[in-house]
Design a protein around this motif. Structure first.
Motif: not given
Length: 207
Positions: A42-45, A107-120
């Protein structure tokens, strides 16, 4: 300066709205797939979109979610301030936007991909160090969630060493704390020995 403070505030809000764009839902709709919130975890990721069987849709979701972090910080640097504090605010705002998107009722995702983008966006070397950490843990343990958690915990240390910026390190700490919280169920399964490994059907996802 008041004008600069207002600009930074407005661009931080913009970063949040950019982070709120639900690529998992948008891409799934474009591909004629079911809403990812209605199946699997059910996670939008990206990981949950992959459960649809459409690898292209999952890849586009992953790219889109990571791009949100990059774009949000780029906008702040181009039209606002390049100060570490402002850049850090934009990164955190984009990440929070993904986790609590206004367009999906917060109610969103867990944030792993977005965190990677932010770190980049913060630093290519920071993103590379975190990605290599994820890869090493993922390959040796075959636990995607564990790899994401360890990489998240390591990111603030990498930021401190590579950038020596309290603001950026603080942003990484906030994202790490939120990632740990969002992966509570995964942590419980890891401790219980019931977490699915890479290559097997997953019960939860790290996206």
């Amino acid at each position: 300066m008041p004008a600069m403070t207002l600009t930074t505030a407005l661009l931080t809000l913009t970063a949040y709205l950019i982070g709120s764009v639900p690529f998992a839902v948008v891409v799934s709709k474009a591909f004629g797939l079911n809403d990812p919130r209605n199946y699997g975890s059910g996670n939008p990721g990206a990981t949950n979109v992959l459960r649809s069987g459409n690898k292209a849709a999952a890849a586009l979701t992953l790219i889109g979610d990571a791009a949100k972090g990059l774009i949000a910080v780029w906008v702040m640097r181009q039209f606002g301030s390049d100060a570490p504090s402002a850049v850090a605010l934009a990164g955190i705002a984009a990440f929070i936007g993904h986790v609590f998107p206004v367009f999906l009722g917060f109610k969103g995702g867990k944030g792993v991909a977005t965190a990677i983008g932010v770190l980049g966006a913060f630093s290519g070397w920071l993103a590379l160090a975190s990605a290599v950490t994820w890869l090493i843990i993922a390959v040796t343990t075959r636990y995607s969630s564990l790899a994401a958690l360890i990489a998240a915990i390591a990111a603030p240390a990498f930021a401190h060493v590579l950038l020596n910026s309290p603001a950026i390190t603080g942003a990484c700490l906030i994202m790490a704390a939120m990632l740990l919280w969002r992966h509570t169920d995964n942590i419980k399964r890891l401790l219980a020995g019931t977490e699915s490994r890479i290559g097997k059907k997953k019960r939860g996802d790290a996206g």
